[in-house]
Structures are given as structure tokens and as C-alpha cells.
Design a protein around this motif. Structure first.
Motif, PDB file in Angstrom:
ATOM      1  N   ILE C 283      36.878  33.174  37.017  1.00 29.93           N
ATOM      2  CA  ILE C 283      37.265  34.518  36.570  1.00 29.93           C
ATOM      3  C   ILE C 283      38.011  34.430  35.259  1.00 29.93           C
ATOM      4  CG2 ILE C 283      38.925  36.340  37.011  1.00 29.93           C
ATOM      5  CD1 ILE C 283      37.836  36.903  39.432  1.00 29.93           C
ATOM      6  N   ILE C 304      43.053  41.693  36.823  1.00 32.65           N
ATOM      7  CA  ILE C 304      42.486  41.365  38.131  1.00 32.65           C
ATOM      8  C   ILE C 304      43.529  40.683  39.007  1.00 32.65           C
ATOM      9  CG2 ILE C 304      40.689  40.074  39.312  1.00 32.65           C
ATOM     10  CD1 ILE C 304      39.126  40.246  36.638  1.00 32.65           C
ATOM     11  N   SER C 308      45.389  42.020  42.830  1.00 37.67           N
ATOM     12  CA  SER C 308      44.454  41.440  43.796  1.00 37.67           C
ATOM     13  C   SER C 308      45.097  41.212  45.164  1.00 37.67           C
ATOM     14  CB  SER C 308      43.896  40.131  43.257  1.00 37.67           C
ATOM     15  OG  SER C 308      44.936  39.214  43.088  1.00 37.67           O
ATOM     16  N   SER C 312      43.726  42.499  48.629  1.00 37.25           N
ATOM     17  CA  SER C 312      43.149  41.461  49.488  1.00 37.25           C
ATOM     18  C   SER C 312      43.302  41.761  50.971  1.00 37.25           C
ATOM     19  CB  SER C 312      43.806  40.123  49.201  1.00 37.25           C
ATOM     20  OG  SER C 312      45.105  40.103  49.748  1.00 37.25           O
ATOM     21  N   ILE C 332      36.003  40.107  44.586  1.00 37.62           N
ATOM     22  CA  ILE C 332      37.130  39.393  43.986  1.00 37.62           C
ATOM     23  C   ILE C 332      37.501  38.182  44.841  1.00 37.62           C
ATOM     24  CG2 ILE C 332      39.581  39.632  43.411  1.00 37.62           C
ATOM     25  CD1 ILE C 332      38.955  42.525  42.736  1.00 37.62           C
ATOM     26  N   GLN C 334      40.103  36.475  45.155  1.00 31.62           N
ATOM     27  CA  GLN C 334      41.416  36.505  45.796  1.00 31.62           C
ATOM     28  C   GLN C 334      41.352  37.103  47.193  1.00 31.62           C
ATOM     29  OE1 GLN C 334      41.013  37.114  42.561  1.00 31.62           O
ATOM     30  NE2 GLN C 334      42.792  36.457  41.372  1.00 31.62           N
ATOM     31  N   THR C 335      40.526  38.128  47.389  1.00 31.95           N
ATOM     32  CA  THR C 335      40.403  38.749  48.705  1.00 31.95           C
ATOM     33  C   THR C 335      39.993  37.706  49.740  1.00 31.95           C
ATOM     34  OG1 THR C 335      39.680  40.735  47.598  1.00 31.95           O
ATOM     35  CG2 THR C 335      39.306  40.621  49.956  1.00 31.95           C
TER      36      THR C 335
END
Lengths: 236, 397, 380
Positions: C283, C304, C308, C312, C332, C334-335
């Protein structure tokens, strides 16, 4: 003659490096003082100190009778042309003139005359980012003269300017001096020696005041020395 | 004054020209809050996936499980019928809570043997955990009441008598300020303050830094213009923008997502005024100190989380050790978030927030004084190796 | 061949080291945040919720209630205001979170079987306090009302045991799984530290392309005709290794010193973190490839990285968010990471389940890297 700038025992250093070492000199009203030095000899440092832009370590500097450490009043009668580009990149030529007039607190009716003097009419709508270096320098000098200063400090105003612009700038500087202004300007090319009344030769943190004629002599002998020493090296 | 307004004018024009800066000043705060509003739009956790394992399958056990099924907070997942299935579903997050009625429950209870119904829930995320604990407690209360009622009825008490006995003590719980335990009402005000603080700082902190990067700062330095005029002129547009954003976010969250914002308008305005002043001045102060925009941006961005956590806004300050509380109290965000909550959610008057207003005023004053301390003389720069920490960063020239 | 990779790696390390701002951020911030957050949540459990009791009755019966509140789970009586108005004031000032009012003639009324009312106020403005306080108070009032009920039933001639059966017949035990003490530190410290860590990593990885092409030396690389892939790979390897070296001490201290449970999944967590690091880096590379300069790259990356964590579902659950947002969240990395960390550290989800998370993270990395490469090839 009346001194407009008095420098006594000026010391300047950056970190451990000493740039100016106990420098003393005077500049008189109406003179054109050329500040000469090859490479990084502290020309810019000296001029920034005189313009009240840089702090300095010790010594005293008086400009137009003001102790520059204590007041900013002298800046009303002072113009500075910087070596590195310092005009507002995000603005057009006309906006730069307008804005710098605001900063200097002068009336805007000075602007048209200055534009005319430096032949900037055709560039007014251009962003300064896109200007040739010659035009940029003209604008830079124009901005410095907006407040009708008594002293003009110009740091390498003729560096990398085209012939046409060089001529305009020199004419205007001469006119400025003829009208009673005092001009300090720096250069590192010997061709400009004759444009100054006196030369302040900067070398190893020291200032030597020379006549243009003596300066030229010194230059010639230095050049000669370099040729000689390299010649000897070649011979070995 | 003419000079101040002119500087402000040119600063505003710059903001409008720099698309990223423009976004930060006018769009991003709103965008962030719109985004957070979406995240927390539900406000109250409902439809919690619940697995029911009824190994007894008696009348009693069915009554109990039905009470859970009927609770609107839970949503029963029908595919779970055994304990193993429940365990697996809990492990992979398919369900967050479960009811287990052991085998022979009805029989054992009638024989007074030791047996228990288990209500399990997922405490790995305490937002789930705390909520489910509360909901389950309520349902259990209901089940017990039902039991008592039917037991007494079985003992021959009339309905009226049963009602009389059972209501001899009513334990009303009244929840003030946020009666539905709405998470949005709780968290969003702090997020608004955080966004204003961070995005505000990030935009203001570039105002002098930018000039230094472009060397234009020299033009200010060599002009006979007073420091306060430079500060005022450059800060004014940002102050207006931050205050405008404060008003906009407060109004729009209350209008569009019914965020509870009540209380005295004068106090809300006063808090916002002080907070915006602080942010603007602090940002200006930072911008006179940092070497370039990149470094400033990095440091400021990392501030948000620690600031939020130690502020005591979520995890209460009473449970945070003294030295961290001390640290938190040095940050105006802590006070603003608390003050805003007191005024808008708790609808308290001046006498309850006067200390907060005093502190914020002090913070605003102090940051303004600090911002005005910048020198109109530069220090000569040592030409060392400064990777990305000098007046430039990759790509700005 | 290998030599040139190593040379670039060495240069990248020097570059990161000499960027003083970045150096301090990478070396200090993550570790400092671990100590700061652990300190903040060092109470770990939300016990001792400040509670006020207004005893207007001052009888034995009312004192019994006070005693019950005293011993109740999570409550601590910190004030005994003399009137309801005083209690109100305390709540307004935030001195207490909850207040219980025992009415006048409480003892008399209960003895006579008359209706009486124990009134409880909870300050709902802090969600964490409010939920816990309400659960705690609820259990006390229920016990009290059961006792009074039993008293009345026995008074009306029922046998004690029967009366007790009426009120205590059903035993339901609440059992929190995975985090049985509802430890707030276990729940959030690691999550927050990882969040800070991933922000620091984003700051660094956003420099990967813009930090190179934005310098004059980019011309040297271009003129030398040096393989961009080689350059990018070598730099990325350094980044990923650095990021991992930053988080490992955090894991070790968190697990061994602070005893944050990892559910014996230390190595699985480390491996999972590695895969996430790569996808996080991708990313950063993407942000870096589209940006005008390194400052903008940093801004894009942080746009982002900053929200996040909220998105998440590590705190406010993903399931409670609008559908569209859930879809967005799943793009994403991170989720997936924060969800995965929760499963790995608290639960036993099984390889079959968690492998899914590994695959998604790897796939996202592949997509972002490809995009970044395409954009870079087009622009430079």
C-alpha cells in the motif's frame, strides 16, 4: 564621508566552522561596494547579516545608525536581492510585486514605475517559477527596490543572467547609486571589478578592502600562482 | 491592519491553489467525520449472533431459550445445535454468544441436583463483551422473573398476588445523558475534536515551513514588518477555517445523524473559539520550528492515537496511573473532548466547565505567545549531511 | 549479481538511518507506545466504579443494601450524599458514575409488604463506565428484590426452601470466553500498539518510490540503466525486515513481560505479521507511486493508515457497520490483519480458518504491488 554601515569585530560561525572571523569595515553613503570571493567564502553570510536576516555570533553591526541586533527600523530603508531564488513560487510576477510591497509596507503606486524600469510588462501574468533566470533576477532586484531603499544589498545579482538582463540591472544599479543610494553587491567573477568603487575581498573569514585596481592585480597574481604550481607539478 | 489582511489574502489564495492543502483545510475534516459516522451509524449493537444449544429440550429449557430468542438484541443462528458446533462458531466468530442448556436439566432441577445453564459470550472484543454481558443480564432477569411468577402461580397464588409480591421492590435504573448506551453519541464528539486537532495542525504547520522550503521566508525576514502581523495574517485564514469546520461538523452531525448536541450555544461557541485558537497557534509554532513539511507531517500524524488513548475519554481517567493522567492533562485535546461532552451531552452550564474554559484559554494564550516568539533572524545553517531533515524533502523542488 | 542487491540494501539502510526523523520514529515510537498504552490500561479491569449511595432510610435493611453494593462486583462506594440533589450534583461533576437511592421508610415498607422503589442513576456519557455500572447495579438490585420476595413469601406462610426455589430456581451462569476476566488491557494494548506500528511502517514505506524519484540522484540510476525491479526488490526487503525487527521486541515484551496472552500462537502471529507487513508495504508503494512527492506520498498512505483501525472492526464490530463499508473494509489489509490478530491471540480458529486470512493478505499485496509497478513504469 558619512558611514552608513559600520561593522566591528563581526564573528559568524555555523556549527564548528568559522565563516567570518573578526571582520571590521565601513561602507559610505553613495558608494558601490563590491564583495568578492571565490566559492564559499561567506559572501552570503555577510550580506544576510547586514540585511538583518541572519543571527551572528559576536561583534557589532550598525546600519544607518541603528544597532541591527536591537531594532528592525533600518529594514525600511534597505533592499535585499538574495542569491538563491526567494520570490513567492506560487504567485505571478505582478502578485509578487504586490505582495512584497505589502510586506515592506509601501504604497502600491510605486509598482508601475518599477515594472517599467526593469521592463517586466510582458511577464506580469507569468508564474515566477516559469521565468528565465535573467528575468527572475530583474524581478528580484525590482522587488528589492520597491521601498526606495537607501541601501541595496544584492547577493550575486548578475549570476547566470543573460546579456540583456545584465545590462538592465547594471543600468538600474548605476542609476540607484547616482541618486544617492548605497549599494553592496557580491560577485565571484573578476569581470565586475570595475563596476565597484571599492572591493571587499573575502577570503578565509577575513575582509580586505581594496581598490578595483588592486583587486585586479591580486586576482592576476593568484591566477598566475595556480598556473605556476600546476606547471611545476606537470614537470615532475 | 492592511498588511495583516493582505497577508491573509495571499495565504488564502495559496490554500486554494494547492489542491492537497485545500482538501485538508476544507474537505478532509468533513470526509473523515462522514466516514466515522458511517462506521458508528448503528450506535447500538443489535442482531448479535447467538447460538443456542439445548441438550435438554424440555419445556423448561425451551422457555428459557425462547426468552433469549425473543430478545431483540440477539439473532439466533439456527444451524448450531451441539456444543462442538457452538465452540467452533465462537472460535471463528460466527456467533458472539451462546446458551447451553445441559442434558437432563429439567429432571435434575426437579430433583434439586446441581446443574447450570451457561450463557457464554465472546470477550475478546470488549465492545461485544460489555454489551452482551449487559444484555444477557437483562434476559436472565426476565427469565428469573418468569420463573418466579409461574412458580408462585403453581403454588396457588392469584395473578394479582403474584404481581404484588414481585413488584414489592422495583429497581428502576435510570440512565442519564445517553439512555440507550449509544456508542455514536459517546465516541463521535471525541473523534470530531481529534480530526479538527490533527487536520488543523497538519494544515497550519505548513504555513511557515512552506516559505522556508521555498526560501521565501527571507522576504519576510528582510522586511520591516512586525512579527505579530506575520502571525496574524498567516494564521487568520486557518483560524477561520478551523472554526468553520468546528461549526460545520457540530451542526452536520447533529442534523444528519442526530448526534445529541444540546447545551448552551454560547458555551459551544466559546469552547470552539478557544480550541481553534489553540490549534492555529500551536500549528504556527510548530511550523516555525520544524525543518520541513515532511517531518512535521510525520510527527503530527503519529500524535493522534496516543493522545486519544491517554485522554481518559474512553478508558476512564480514574483507572489511569497518575503520571499518564498528568501527561494527558497537558494536552488541550483532553480538556476539549471532556468539555464538549459535558456541554453537549450532559448539558451542563458554565459553573461545571469553567475550569475547562480557563485551561483552554490558558492553552490558547500560551500557544499564541509561543507562536509569537519566532525570531526574525535565522541561525546560520551548518552544511552537514541532512537526509530529508534539511529544508528540502524528496520531490519538493 | 547478489552483490548489487546487497549494495542497494546497504544504501537503503544508510538512507533510512540518516533520515533522522524517520530513524527516531522507527526506533522509538512503537516501543514507547507499548509502554504508554500498557501504562494507561494498567488497571486492566474496570473495577471500583465510583458509586454513591443515598440512604434516606438509615435502617438495618437499608444498610444491608449498602453492604451489598460495597461487596458487589466492580462497584466502589466513594460518596454518601445526604440527598438526591447532592447525588445529582456529584454525577454532574463527574465525581461518581452511578448512584443508588434507598427511599425513606424502605425498611418499614418492605416489612409491611408495601411497594417500594430503589432508584438508580447511571451517568451514560461514558459508554465503558455505563455498561459495566448498569450490569453491576442490576445484579445487586435483583438480589435485594429476591431477598425481599423470599422474606414476604415466608411471611405469608410459605416454607423457606420453597420461597427460595421461587426466586433462585434457575441458575444461569455467565461465562465470558477468550478473555474470562474482561481484561481491557489484553483486549486493546496490543491492538493499539500494532496500530501505531503500522502507521510508522506506512510512513517509511511511502518513501520507497517518491523518496527515490524525488531526488536528483534518480538521474544517476536512470542513466546507469539499473534494473528498477532489482532496485525496488532490494529496497522492499530492507523495509520489510526493518518493520519486522520493530515489532518482534514488542511481541516479546508484551507476551513475556506484560503477560498479554498470545494463546500459544507466538510464531503463528509472527508469521501472520510478516505477511501483513508485506501487504502494508504494498500500500505504501502504491501511495508512493501516485504521489507528486514524498510529502504527498506520506499523506496518501496515512489517509488509509489513520482510520484503518476504526474500520477494521477491532473495536466497534465490522458486522455493525453498513454493508457498503464492510465491503470497502475488506479491500484494506489492516482489516484482515486486525481481525486476524484478534482471532490468533484470543481464540483457536484453526488453520483452515486463518489460512484464508493469509491468502487474502497475500493477494492484496500482489494487487497493490502490480498497480504500483504499472504506475511507476508509466510515470518514470
Amino acid at each position: 564621508m558619512e558611514p552608513v554601515i559600520t561593522v566591528e569585530n563581526l564573528v559568524q560561525s555555523a556549527g564548528k566552522k568559522t565563516i567570518l572571523n573578526r571582520v571590521s569595515f565601513e561602507v559610505y553613503r553613495g558608494e558601490s561596494l563590491g564583495i568578492f570571493g571565490t566559492g564559499d567564502t561567506g559572501k552570503t553570510s555577510l550580506m544576510h547579516i547586514l540585511a538583518g536576516v541572519d543571527k551572528f555570533k559576536s561583534g557589532s553591526v550598525e546600519v544607518l545608525g541603528f544597532n541591527i541586533k536591537k531594532t528592525e527600523k533600518f529594514k525600511r530603508k534597505l533592499g535585499l536581492v538574495t542569491q538563491a531564488p526567494s520570490l513567492f513560487n506560487d504567485l505571478k510576477v505582478s502578485e509578487n510585486l504586490d505582495f512584497i510591497a505589502v510586506l515592506k509596507g509601501v504604497k502600491k503606486d510605486r509598482i508601475p514605475g518599477i515594472i517599467n524600469q526593469f521592463e517586466l510588462e510582458n511577464y506580469l501574468d507569468r508564474p515566477v517559477k516559469k521565468l528565465d533566470s535573467g528575468v527572475y533576477q530583474r524581478l528580484s532586484t525590482a522587488c528589492a527596490l520597491l521601498n526606495e531603499p537607501e541601501i541595496l544589498i544584492a547577493d550575486e545579482p548578475l549570476r547566470s543572467t543573460d546579456i540583456y538582463s545584465t545590462r538592465i540591472i547594471i543600468t538600474e544599479l548605476k542609476k540607484f547609486i547616482a541618486e544617492g543610494g548605497t549599494c553592496l553587491w557580491s560577485f565571484k567573477s573578476p569581470e565586475f571589478f570595475d563596476l565597484a568603487d571599492r572591493i571587499a575581498w573575502l577570503d578565509e573569514g577575513q575582509v580586505n578592502m581594496l581598490t578595483p585596481w588592486r583587486a585586479r592585480e591580486k586576482w592576476t597574481s593568484q591566477v598566475q600562482d595556480i598556473y605556476n604550481s600546476s606547471g611545476e607539478n606537470n614537470a615532475q | 491592519m492592511r498588511q495583516v489582511l493582505n497577508i491573509a489574502n495571499y495565504e488564502t489564495r495559496h490554500v486554494f491553489k494547492d489542491i492537497v492543502l485545500f482538501g485538508m483545510v476544507f474537505l478532509i475534516p468533513l470526509a473523515y467525520i462522514a466516514f466515522f459516522s458511517c462506521v458508528y451509524i448503528a450506535g447500538i449493537l443489535t442482531d448479535i449472533p447467538l447460538g443456542i444449544v439445548d441438550l435438554d429440550n424440555s419445556k423448561v429449557s425451551r422457555e428459557i431459550t425462547t426468552t433469549f430468542k425473543n430478545c431483540p438484541k440477539f439473532k439466533t443462528i439456527d444451524s448450531i445445535n451441539t456444543y462442538d458446533q457452538l465452540e467452533k462458531a465462537m472460535n471463528n466468530g460466527t456467533v458472539r454468544a451462546g446458551i447451553v442448556v445441559p442434558e437432563d436439566y429439567a429432571q435434575k432441577t426437579s430433583h434439586r441436583q446441581d446443574t447450570k445453564i451457561m450463557a457464554v459470550y465472546d470477550a475478546s472484543n470488549l465492545i461485544w463483551g460489555y454489551n452482551i454481558k449487559r444484555y444477557t443480564s437483562q434476559v436472565i432477569g426476565e427469565i428469573r422473573a418468569n420463573h418466579t411468577a409461574s412458580y408462585l402461580a403453581g403454588q396457588g397464588y392469584t395473578e394479582k398476588e403474584v404481581k404484588n409480591i414481585m413488584s414489592s421492590i422495583s429497581g428502576n435504573i435510570e440512565v442519564w445523558y445517553n439512555p440507550t448506551y449509544n456508542y455514536t453519541a459517546f465516541i463521535l464528539p471525541a473523534l470530531i475534536m481529534m480530526v479538527l486537532h490533527q487536520i488543523g495542525l497538519l494544515s497550519v504547520c505548513l504555513t511557515v515551513t512552506r516559505e522556508k522550503e521555498n526560501n521565501c521566508w527571507l522576504q519576510y525576514l528582510c522586511s520591516p514588518i512586525a512579527r505579530w502581523k506575520i502571525f496574524l495574517g498567516k494564521a487568520l485564514p486557518y483560524f477561520i477555517a478551523i472554526f468553520f469546520n468546528y461549526a460545520l461538523l457540530t451542526w452536520s452531525t447533529s442534523y444528519f445523524i442526530d448526534l445529541k448536541i444540546i447545551g448552551s450555544t454560547a458555551l459551544i461557541v466559546l469552547l470552539g473559539f478557544l480550541y481553534s485558537t489553540f490549534i492555529t497557534s500551536a500549528g504556527f509554532f510548530i511550523s516555525t520550528k520544524v525543518p520541513n513539511s515532511l517531518q512535521a507531517t510525520r510527527y503530527i500524524m503519529l500524535l493522534s492515537i496516543p493522545m486519544f488513548i491517554i485522554s481518559g475519554y474512553t478508558w476512564p481517567a480514574t483507572h489511569i496511573p497518575g503520571f499518564i493522567n498528568f501527561l494527558a492533562r497537558l494536552l488541550p485535546f483532553t480538556w476539549m473532548a471532556e468539555g464538549f461532552r459535558l456541554v453537549t451531552l450532559k448539558e451542563l452550564g458554565f459553573q461545571y466547565v469553567n475550569h475547562i474554559i480557563l485551561i483552554l484559554a490558558a492553552a490558547a494564550a500560551l500557544s499564541t505567545i509561543l507562536a509569537l516568539q519566532f525570531k526574525k533572524r535565522q541561525k546560520p545553517r551548518e552544511k552537514g549531511l541532512t537526509v530529508n531533515c534539511g529544508p528540502t524533502y524528496p520531490g519538493n523542488k | 549479481m547478489l552483490n548489487s542487491y546487497l549494495t542497494i540494501m546497504r544504501r537503503e539502510i544508510t538512507y533510512m538511518w540518516r533520515d533522522k526523523g524517520l530513524r527516531y520514529i522507527l526506533l522509538l515510537v512503537t516501543l514507547l507506545s507499548l509502554f504508554l498504552f500498557w501504562g494507561t490500561y494498567s488497571a486492566q479491569l474496570l473495577k471500583d466504579i465510583p458509586t454513591a449511595v443515598v440512604d434516606l432510610d438509615r435502617s438495618n435493611a437499608s444498610r444491608e443494601i449498602t453492604d451489598k453494593l460495597k461487596t458487589a462486583e466492580n462497584l466502589k462506594i466513594t460518596a454518601r450524599p445526604g440527598s438526591f440533589a447532592e447525588l445529582k450534583e456529584l454525577i454532574k461533576q463527574g465525581e461518581v458514575v452511578t448512584g443508588v437511592v434507598i427511599p425513606e421508610d424502605y425498611a418499614k415498607d418492605t416489612a409491611l409488604g408495601r411497594h417500594t422503589r430503589i432508584y438508580t442513576v447511571i451517568d451514560g456519557s461514558n459508554f465503558i463506565y455505563a455498561t459495566n455500572a448498569s450490569t453491576a447495579v442490576l445484579s445487586v438490585t435483583r438480589t435485594v428484590s429476591a431477598e425481599v420476595g423470599i422474606q414476604q413469601l415466608t411471611g405469608s406462610g410459605m416454607q423457606y426452601q420453597q420461597a427460595q426455589e421461587a426466586y433462585r430456581g434457575i441458575q444461569i451462569q455467565q461465562e465470558p470466553w477468550f478473555n474470562p476476566t474482561l481484561n481491557y488491557a489484553f483486549f486493546l494494548v496490543l491492538g493499539w500498539v500494532l496500530n501505531v506500528w503500522q502507521q510508522c511502517c506506512t510512513l517509511a514505506s511511502c518513501m520507497i518510490i517518491a523518496g527515490e524519484t524525488g531526488m536528483c540522484s534518480w538521474l544517476q540510476i536512470k542513466a546507469a540503466g539499473f534494473s528498477r525491479l532489482k532496485l525496488f526488490t532490494s529496497k522492499s526487503v530492507v523495509h520489510v525486515i526493518t518493520f519486522m525487527l520493530l515489532i518482534l521486541p514488542v511481541y516479546i515484551i508484551a507476551n513475556w513481560v506484560f503477560k498479554i496472552p498470545f494463546n500459544d500462537h507466538f510464531w503463528l502471529l509472527t508469521l501472520f505479521t510478516l505477511v501483513f507487513t508485506i501487504s502494508l508495504h504494498s500500500i505504501g508503494a502504491l501511495a508512493s507511486s501516485v504521489a507528486r512527492n514524498s510529502l504527498d506520498a506520506t499523506r496518501y498512505g496515512m489517509i488509509i493508515a489513520l482510520p484503518s483501525f476504526v474500520l477494521s472492526g477491532y473495536t466497534w464490530p465490522l458486522e455493525a457497520m453498513p454493508q457498503a463499508l464492510q465491503v470497502f473494509a475488506k479491500v484494506i489489509p489492516q482489516t484482515w490483519f486486525f481481525q486476524g490478530v484478534n482471532y490468533i491471540t484470543f481464540k483457536n480458529p484453526g488453520w483452515e480458518f486463518i489460512s484464508h486470512y493469509f491468502i487474502v493478505l497475500a493477494a492484496l499485496a500482489a494487487v497493490f504491488y502490480t498497480l504500483a509497478a504499472a504506475i511507476t513504469a508509466y510515470r518514470y
